[in-house]
Scaffold this motif. Structure first.
Motif, PDB file in Angstrom:
ATOM      1  N   ILE A   1      -2.526  -3.443  -0.543  1.00  0.00           N
ATOM      2  CA  ILE A   1      -3.649  -3.362  -1.480  1.00  0.00           C
ATOM      3  C   ILE A   1      -4.117  -4.785  -1.784  1.00  0.00           C
ATOM      4  O   ILE A   1      -5.300  -5.085  -1.744  1.00  0.00           O
TER       5      ILE A   1
ATOM      6  N   SER B   1       0.823  -1.226   0.000  1.00  0.00           N
ATOM      7  CA  SER B   1       0.000   0.000   0.000  1.00  0.00           C
ATOM      8  C   SER B   1       0.846   1.260   0.000  1.00  0.00           C
ATOM      9  O   SER B   1       0.336   2.349  -0.232  1.00  0.00           O
TER      10      SER B   1
ATOM     11  N   LYS C   1     -14.137   5.195 -19.579  1.00  0.00           N
ATOM     12  CA  LYS C   1     -13.106   5.867 -18.781  1.00  0.00           C
ATOM     13  C   LYS C   1     -11.808   5.073 -18.834  1.00  0.00           C
ATOM     14  O   LYS C   1     -11.821   3.856 -18.797  1.00  0.00           O
TER      15      LYS C   1
ATOM     16  N   GLY D   1      -1.593   7.099  -2.900  1.00  0.00           N
ATOM     17  CA  GLY D   1      -2.580   8.016  -3.464  1.00  0.00           C
ATOM     18  C   GLY D   1      -3.990   7.468  -3.311  1.00  0.00           C
ATOM     19  O   GLY D   1      -4.201   6.428  -2.704  1.00  0.00           O
ATOM     20  N   ALA D   2      -4.954   8.197  -3.863  1.00  0.00           N
ATOM     21  CA  ALA D   2      -6.343   7.753  -3.800  1.00  0.00           C
ATOM     22  C   ALA D   2      -6.664   6.922  -5.041  1.00  0.00           C
ATOM     23  O   ALA D   2      -6.501   7.390  -6.159  1.00  0.00           O
ATOM     24  N   PHE D   3      -7.085   5.693  -4.814  1.00  0.00           N
ATOM     25  CA  PHE D   3      -7.377   4.774  -5.913  1.00  0.00           C
ATOM     26  C   PHE D   3      -8.869   4.631  -6.160  1.00  0.00           C
ATOM     27  O   PHE D   3      -9.657   4.633  -5.209  1.00  0.00           O
ATOM     28  N   SER D   4      -9.240   4.446  -7.411  1.00  0.00           N
ATOM     29  CA  SER D   4     -10.571   3.932  -7.717  1.00  0.00           C
ATOM     30  C   SER D   4     -10.514   2.421  -7.531  1.00  0.00           C
ATOM     31  O   SER D   4      -9.440   1.854  -7.335  1.00  0.00           O
ATOM     32  N   ALA D   5     -11.677   1.769  -7.599  1.00  0.00           N
ATOM     33  CA  ALA D   5     -11.710   0.323  -7.404  1.00  0.00           C
ATOM     34  C   ALA D   5     -10.787  -0.389  -8.403  1.00  0.00           C
ATOM     35  O   ALA D   5     -10.706  -0.011  -9.564  1.00  0.00           O
ATOM     36  N   ILE D   6     -10.089  -1.406  -7.898  1.00  0.00           N
ATOM     37  CA  ILE D   6      -9.195  -2.206  -8.737  1.00  0.00           C
ATOM     38  C   ILE D   6      -9.775  -3.609  -8.815  1.00  0.00           C
ATOM     39  O   ILE D   6     -10.025  -4.231  -7.782  1.00  0.00           O
ATOM     40  N   THR D   7     -10.031  -4.091 -10.015  1.00  0.00           N
ATOM     41  CA  THR D   7     -10.533  -5.470 -10.136  1.00  0.00           C
ATOM     42  C   THR D   7      -9.513  -6.387 -10.818  1.00  0.00           C
ATOM     43  O   THR D   7      -9.195  -7.447 -10.301  1.00  0.00           O
TER      44      THR D   7
ATOM     45  N   ARG E   1     -12.851   1.122 -19.112  1.00  0.00           N
ATOM     46  CA  ARG E   1     -14.172   0.604 -18.723  1.00  0.00           C
ATOM     47  C   ARG E   1     -15.160   1.757 -18.652  1.00  0.00           C
ATOM     48  O   ARG E   1     -14.830   2.818 -18.144  1.00  0.00           O
ATOM     49  N   ASN E   2     -16.345   1.534 -19.135  1.00  0.00           N
ATOM     50  CA  ASN E   2     -17.393   2.564 -19.097  1.00  0.00           C
ATOM     51  C   ASN E   2     -16.901   3.903 -19.638  1.00  0.00           C
ATOM     52  O   ASN E   2     -17.112   4.953 -19.025  1.00  0.00           O
TER      53      ASN E   2
ATOM     54  N   ALA F   1     -18.491  -4.823  -9.933  1.00  0.00           N
ATOM     55  CA  ALA F   1     -17.366  -3.952 -10.274  1.00  0.00           C
ATOM     56  C   ALA F   1     -16.640  -4.453 -11.534  1.00  0.00           C
ATOM     57  O   ALA F   1     -15.837  -3.742 -12.120  1.00  0.00           O
TER      58      ALA F   1
END
Ligand code: FES
Ligand SMILES: [Fe+2]
Lengths: 469, 159
Positions: B57, B44, B117, B150-156, B114-115, B79
């Motif tokens: 993470i 992390s 983005k 840093g600030a993450f969006s969801a990771i799949t 995705r979507n 997700a």
């Protein structure tokens, strides 16, 4: 805001005036936001989540007035220690003073506004602006200005307007530090109400009575309104649906792989994933409590796993013995027996006492939010207990969490739906008929799958958005 | 071909194969690349030394990785639905020997779409590989993301 506006009127409003009533939900009343109408009785208007003007007002009326969690005392232990955080969209520094008291300072220079500290945390003897080297003391007073002789006589270095702005009120409850940007308001203890229990319980779980933030943290971002996080945290109906994929995977693996070595966390992740598999029958066994001041919590949720109250192993026994030594058996039973999940302190803190962790909500804009997750080391408890808290945090709050990633996805879908759909008002009525008032407290409790926590949050929202007009 | 060049070639082929499995969404087969006691680790924070005393993470053994793969295969992994398209670009590979094992370091750029983005994760990757008949098994894969902290969006999709 649209470009083509008449003063005080947005383009959208102009269209509305022309009778296109379908635009009603997009109507923006610049100086006159109708709080009553937005809060509603059955649910909030969609624009509460999508309208930048509403967001701006929330920052002023809520985040600049109520008690906002700004950190734990262990994060700034020594004089000169600072930590950058935010109160709503205001960036601030939590600073330990020379006399060990604490102060919240706005992180921008009184000269021409430059951001003072780019570092997230550190230790300083003073704050020196990188632009023209104005120097501020730890308490925000201006100490030095280069070539001060070139200023007119009206410039007085002792003028408080040249000091760093600070939060007028700062108070801590057992090491949890809250700040308010308003001179007046309820004191912290009254504001927290019954939620002091959750903080007490977390601190009391340390045999030596001392806890400290440790083990790193997460910052997770979603494209959605800040309210969505707390609205979801005590929603008992969603887990079975939103987390279906991880529930199913965990159950399959429990069946097939029993007895296989899991060196990393001894089944904790799997157990937590399976716990979300709630059926309608389970929804009605979770007790919900909703307070009139916006706070809420639910009764125990993660029934299995390394930090569950039912757990019995060597580490747990050593830990229990240490607690009994400090508190006696009866009190230890009470401390470890308090089985409450997601203690939501409105508007920005979630305390999970039993798992030694917190989450903090940071609104960025009307449709952008950052969630921070931290865990605690309990002084006097075995190191392994700390590892379990770390593991719990990773399983639940990591951006790669097999659980949380699905919540984040739903937040983004709600936001997308509200911004692009046709829903005018959300529905927050579940359980309304069965919520029971707790005598004389203004608080409610429920043993059904109620949306009581949402109604609590909405009541606080309405109160603070309209109070003190 | 001398032994060093051969090793470098084989490791490179292995890493490219691994990236390919991830990009094609064949997560079960990706997990099969791990040794029975293999570990996948995404720290992390930069320079993280402590595996247990600090949050990660992702820190998973093979059983947990199988769980992750099973979940991603579920039709209601929200997700992951719609499934992101990714490309894992693996470069700057170097290999050294550590006893019987091979340490491979590489740089990773992973683009996720995705979507409508686009997102990017980048980092330095260390593989500890055990030689087996016809190839390697992963003992440890460590991914140090430059975005760590840093600030993450969801990771799949695993980086
Ligand atoms: S802006 Fe800070 S010293 Fe000039
Ligand atoms: Fe959830």
């Amino acid at each position: 805001m649209p470009v083509l506006t008449t003063p005080g009127k947005s383009l959208v409003e102009t269209i509305f005036d022309l009778g296109h009533s379908k635009f009603h939900t997009r109507r923006i009343m610049v100086d006159n936001i109708d709080i009553e109408a937005i809060a509603g009785k059955q649910g909030m208007l969609a624009r509460a989540y999508t309208d930048p003007e509403v967001f701006k007002l929330e920052m002023e009326r809520i985040f600049q007035r109520v008690w906002i969690f700004v950190g734990h005392e262990s994060q700034v232990p020594k004089p000169g220690n600072f930590r950058r955080t935010s109160i709503g969209t205001n960036e601030v520094l939590l600073v330990r003073q020379k006399d060990y008291s604490l102060k919240i300072l706005f992180n921008n220079c009184a000269h021409r506004g430059t951001r003072l500290c780019a570092a997230a945390e550190g230790n300083r003897t003073s704050f020196i602006c990188p632009y023209h080297a104005w120097t501020f003391d730890l308490d925000g007073t201006l100490k030095g200005v280069p070539d001060v002789e070139s200023y007119p006589t009206s410039f007085d270095i002792n003028d408080p307007s040249l000091h760093l702005k600070s939060a007028p009120r700062l108070q801590d409850y057992r090491g949890f530090i809250f700040a308010s940007l308003s001179e007046q308001g309820p004191n912290l203890i009254d504001y927290l109400g019954k939620m002091t229990d959750a903080i007490d319980n977390l601190v009391d779980r340390a045999p030596d009575g001392i806890i400290s933030v440790d083990g790193g943290h997460f910052r997770v971002r979603y494209s959605g309104n800040w309210k969505l996080h707390h609205e979801n945290a005590n929603d008992t109906v969603h887990p079975g649906f939103v987390h279906e994929s991880s529930v199913t995977a965990a159950r399959q693996s429990q069946k097939g792989k029993r007895g296989k070595a899991e060196p990393i966390d001894d089944g904790q992740t799997r157990g937590m994933m399976a716990s979300n598999g709630l059926s309608p029958k389970d929804w009605n066994t979770i007790e919900l409590n909703g307070m009139s001041n916006g706070h809420s919590f639910m009764s125990g949720f993660y029934k299995s796993g390394l930090l569950a109250p039912q757990r019995d192993d060597d580490v747990t026994r050593t830990y229990r013995t240490a607690l009994e030594k400090a508190h006696g058996k009866k009190r230890t039973d009470a401390i470890l027996g308090m089985d409450r999940f997601n203690n939501l302190i409105w508007p920005n803190l979630n305390v999970n006492s039993q798992f030694h962790q917190i989450r903090v909500v940071h609104p960025i804009s009307v449709n952008e939010t950052v969630i921070e997750g931290y865990c605690f080391r309990l002084k006097g408890a075995p190191e392994e207990i700390f590892y379990r808290s770390i593991r719990f945090l990773g399983t639940l709050v990591s951006p790669a969490s097999m659980i949380f990633s699905d919540d984040l996805e739903i937040f983004e879908r709600i936001q997308h739906g509200l911004e692009n759909g046709k829903l005018e008002r959300l529905d927050h009525r579940r359980g309304m008929a069965t919520d029971k008032p707790l005598n004389g407290t203004g608080n409610f409790h429920s043993t059904t799958s109620s949306e009581l926590p949402l109604r609590s949050q909405r009541a606080a929202w309405k109160y603070w958005m309209s109070a003190g007009q | 071909m001398n032994a060093e060049v051969l090793l470098q070639n084989n490791v490179q082929a292995f890493l490219i194969h691994e990236a390919d499995l991830l990009d094609r969404g064949l997560f079960g087969e990706w997990v099969d690349l791990f040794d029975e006691d293999g570990i996948y680790w995404v720290p992390s924070s930069p320079f993280q030394e402590d595996m247990l005393g600090q949050v990660s993470i992702i820190l998973e053994d093979k059983e947990l990785l199988k769980l992750r793969a099973t979940r991603l295969a579920h039709p209601n992994a929200h997700a992951f639905s719609p499934r992101p398209s990714t490309v894992h670009l693996v470069a700057n590979i170097s290999t050294t020997l550590e006893g019987e094992d091979v340490i491979a370091t590489s740089n990773l750029i992973m683009t996720v779409f995705r979507n409508d983005k686009e997102n990017q994760l980048s980092g330095r990757v260390t593989h500890k590989l055990r030689k087996v008949l016809n190839g390697f098994r992963i003992q440890l894969k460590r991914v140090d993301l430059i975005q760590a902290g840093g600030a993450f969006s969801a990771i799949t999709v695993p980086p």
